[in-house]
Write a protein that holds these residues in place. Structure first.
Motif, PDB file in Angstrom:
ATOM      1  N   GLY A 108      25.967  27.037   7.415  1.00 54.40           N
ATOM      2  CA  GLY A 108      27.192  26.889   7.934  1.00 54.40           C
ATOM      3  C   GLY A 108      27.808  28.127   7.072  1.00 54.40           C
ATOM      4  O   GLY A 108      28.676  28.805   7.721  1.00 54.40           O
ATOM      5  N   ALA A 109      26.810  29.224   6.060  1.00 53.38           N
ATOM      6  CA  ALA A 109      28.107  30.616   5.880  1.00 53.38           C
ATOM      7  C   ALA A 109      26.911  31.138   6.177  1.00 53.38           C
ATOM      8  O   ALA A 109      26.006  30.843   6.798  1.00 53.38           O
ATOM      9  N   THR A 110      28.004  31.826   6.750  1.00 60.15           N
ATOM     10  CA  THR A 110      28.036  33.276   7.067  1.00 60.15           C
ATOM     11  C   THR A 110      27.064  34.313   6.121  1.00 60.15           C
ATOM     12  O   THR A 110      26.256  35.337   6.813  1.00 60.15           O
ATOM     13  N   THR A 111      27.090  34.785   5.285  1.00 59.59           N
ATOM     14  CA  THR A 111      27.168  35.676   4.052  1.00 59.59           C
ATOM     15  C   THR A 111      26.322  35.346   2.953  1.00 59.59           C
ATOM     16  O   THR A 111      26.622  33.647   2.789  1.00 59.59           O
ATOM     17  N   ASP A 112      26.075  35.739   2.060  1.00 53.09           N
ATOM     18  CA  ASP A 112      25.778  35.172   0.941  1.00 53.09           C
ATOM     19  C   ASP A 112      26.675  34.786   0.117  1.00 53.09           C
ATOM     20  O   ASP A 112      27.470  35.835  -0.104  1.00 53.09           O
TER      21      ASP A 112
ATOM     22  N   ASP B  84      28.013  24.296  -1.592  1.00 50.72           N
ATOM     23  CA  ASP B  84      28.937  24.444   0.226  1.00 50.72           C
ATOM     24  C   ASP B  84      28.720  25.242  -0.208  1.00 50.72           C
ATOM     25  O   ASP B  84      29.550  26.616  -0.026  1.00 50.72           O
ATOM     26  N   ARG B  85      29.122  25.681   2.038  1.00 48.57           N
ATOM     27  CA  ARG B  85      29.539  26.698   2.278  1.00 48.57           C
ATOM     28  C   ARG B  85      31.493  27.063   2.073  1.00 48.57           C
ATOM     29  O   ARG B  85      31.506  28.152   1.981  1.00 48.57           O
ATOM     30  N   HIS B  86      31.847  25.950   1.787  1.00 50.81           N
ATOM     31  CA  HIS B  86      33.636  26.900   0.595  1.00 50.81           C
ATOM     32  C   HIS B  86      33.465  26.918  -0.273  1.00 50.81           C
ATOM     33  O   HIS B  86      34.681  26.651  -0.391  1.00 50.81           O
ATOM     34  N   GLY B  87      32.470  26.920  -0.345  1.00 51.40           N
ATOM     35  CA  GLY B  87      32.869  27.801  -2.079  1.00 51.40           C
ATOM     36  C   GLY B  87      32.939  26.747  -3.188  1.00 51.40           C
ATOM     37  O   GLY B  87      33.009  27.030  -4.399  1.00 51.40           O
ATOM     38  N   ARG B  88      32.833  25.137  -2.616  1.00 51.15           N
ATOM     39  CA  ARG B  88      32.786  24.634  -4.104  1.00 51.15           C
ATOM     40  C   ARG B  88      31.529  24.369  -4.516  1.00 51.15           C
ATOM     41  O   ARG B  88      30.803  23.947  -4.287  1.00 51.15           O
ATOM     42  N   VAL B  89      31.253  24.400  -6.004  1.00 49.72           N
ATOM     43  CA  VAL B  89      30.384  24.269  -6.869  1.00 49.72           C
ATOM     44  C   VAL B  89      30.764  22.786  -7.454  1.00 49.72           C
ATOM     45  O   VAL B  89      31.392  22.269  -7.953  1.00 49.72           O
ATOM     46  N   SER B  90      28.972  21.918  -6.982  1.00 44.58           N
ATOM     47  CA  SER B  90      29.135  21.181  -8.073  1.00 44.58           C
ATOM     48  C   SER B  90      28.099  20.566  -8.771  1.00 44.58           C
ATOM     49  O   SER B  90      27.087  21.343  -8.579  1.00 44.58           O
ATOM     50  N   CYS B  91      27.451  18.914  -9.098  1.00 39.85           N
ATOM     51  CA  CYS B  91      26.583  19.147  -9.921  1.00 39.85           C
ATOM     52  C   CYS B  91      26.239  17.214  -9.751  1.00 39.85           C
ATOM     53  O   CYS B  91      26.508  17.056 -10.792  1.00 39.85           O
ATOM     54  N   ALA B  92      25.752  16.653  -8.275  1.00 39.43           N
ATOM     55  CA  ALA B  92      25.989  14.900  -8.063  1.00 39.43           C
ATOM     56  C   ALA B  92      24.666  15.653  -7.188  1.00 39.43           C
ATOM     57  O   ALA B  92      24.383  14.127  -6.956  1.00 39.43           O
ATOM     58  N   SER B  93      24.049  16.118  -6.628  1.00 39.67           N
ATOM     59  CA  SER B  93      22.983  15.639  -5.400  1.00 39.67           C
ATOM     60  C   SER B  93      21.621  15.394  -7.316  1.00 39.67           C
ATOM     61  O   SER B  93      21.406  15.975  -7.531  1.00 39.67           O
ATOM     62  N   ALA B  94      21.501  14.374  -6.144  1.00 34.61           N
ATOM     63  CA  ALA B  94      19.976  13.467  -6.984  1.00 34.61           C
ATOM     64  C   ALA B  94      18.417  14.263  -6.441  1.00 34.61           C
ATOM     65  O   ALA B  94      17.742  14.194  -7.023  1.00 34.61           O
ATOM     66  N   ALA B  95      18.170  15.576  -5.718  1.00 31.17           N
ATOM     67  CA  ALA B  95      17.779  15.697  -4.786  1.00 31.17           C
ATOM     68  C   ALA B  95      17.302  17.085  -4.593  1.00 31.17           C
ATOM     69  O   ALA B  95      19.016  17.414  -3.893  1.00 31.17           O
ATOM     70  N   ILE B  96      16.425  17.844  -4.258  1.00 30.76           N
ATOM     71  CA  ILE B  96      16.803  19.602  -3.940  1.00 30.76           C
ATOM     72  C   ILE B  96      16.938  19.749  -2.716  1.00 30.76           C
ATOM     73  O   ILE B  96      15.814  19.325  -1.865  1.00 30.76           O
TER      74      ILE B  96
END
Length: 318
Positions: free
Chosen positions: A186-190, A147-159
């Protein structure tokens, strides 16, 4: 009683051979085909190797990270832990330290360390930005997201937009070096997939080497530029990569006609023939003169297709 007499002991089908000679010939043909498949697979690439192009990313992939002392592998929680967390949305990815410090010898040892990578939008054209985006699917069926806050997860069931990563090859950093870039809504940069700083001097003073070797490292996407912690090393299955390259080479050979009538007809017949024997089926050599006139008239490919249709060797011809 009448039913028992009429009932057959073995099912028979129309066109099935009943003679022992035909059965023996069929067995010999099967053994010959099996030997041929064995010869084709001999010398084939095996194991896991570093990716060399973006095409190698499609399929099973293992991601590694290297600091000054240890090698780490990106992995999902164990199967038991994932089942325990199935009711919650939390699926934390961690970099686990490996006893083998050589990246060249590292291979995934469990399904938790393997991700299935595919293009996020397979139908995107070369000019579309989505054509360079990939999605990483874990063994639980969920996708790697940030997400735009830098949190990395692996819970999404779709792309979705949070699961579409753009890999950036870094050949100057070593074999298989790649960085994964994403710009969530929502992120302003890569942002880049990053490992927590494992070479922090303060962290080194706080814990011993033994403790550091056993504790995993978290991942995040706070970084906005590629540095040491953003470099990962991707490995793919060497056999799958070899088959993909052979298929691409064969497709290129089929699409490119050399102008040599005999060679072009033999090459296309080998590629399109639908029978499972080693004998090549083409028309009589006396009819090759028809291709000369078709070549001059600009109907060379069409004439080759007509000839394959007459021999019924093309599985796409009626």
């Amino acid at each position: 009683m009448e039913y028992r007499e009429a009932r057959s002991k073995k099912l028979s089908f129309k066109g099935e051979s009943t003679s022992s000679k035909r059965s023996a010939d069929s067995g010999a043909t099967k053994r010959k085909a099996k030997k041929k498949r064995h010869r084709d697979t001999e010398g084939a690439a095996t194991g896991w190797g570093f990716i060399e192009s973006l095409d190698d990313l499609e399929g099973p992939i293992a991601l590694y990270h290297k600091d000054e002392q240890l090698a780490f592998v990106l992995a999902m929680p164990s199967r038991e832990e994932s089942l325990a967390r199935a009711e919650s949305s939390e699926q934390t990815l961690l970099l686990h330290a490996l006893s083998n410090e050589s990246l060249a010898d590292c291979v995934p040892s469990s399904v938790e360390q393997v991700f299935s990578v595919r293009r996020s939008v397979p139908t995107a054209g070369p000019a579309d930005a989505e054509a360079a985006m990939y999605s990483l699917k874990s063994f639980t069926g969920t996708y790697l997201a940030a997400d735009r806050h830098g949190r990395v997860s692996c819970a999404s069931a779709a792309i979705g937009a949070l699961e579409m990563w753009t890999p950036v090859l870094l050949p100057d950093r070593g074999d298989g070096a790649v960085a994964f870039m994403i710009r969530p809504p929502g992120a302003t940069t890569d942002q880049f997939l990053s490992a927590a700083d494992t070479n922090n001097p303060a962290t080194e003073r706080e814990r011993s080497e033994a403790t550091r070797s056993s504790s995993p490292v978290h991942v995040h996407s706070h970084a906005t530029a590629i540095g040491y912690s953003q470099v990962f090393f991707a490995k793919c299955q060497a056999e799958l990569r070899s088959k993909r390259r052979q298929a691409a080479s064969a497709a290129q050979d089929i699409a490119t006609l050399s102008g040599n009538i005999a060679a072009d007809e033999a090459t296309q017949s080998k590629h399109f023939q639908s029978f499972q024997s080693e004998r090549l089926r083409t028309l009589a050599k006396g009819n090759v003169s028809d291709l000369d006139s078709a070549k001059q008239a600009g109907k060379y490919s069409e004439s080759l297709l007509d000839r394959r249709e007459k021999t019924k060797s093309d599985r796409y011809c009626k």
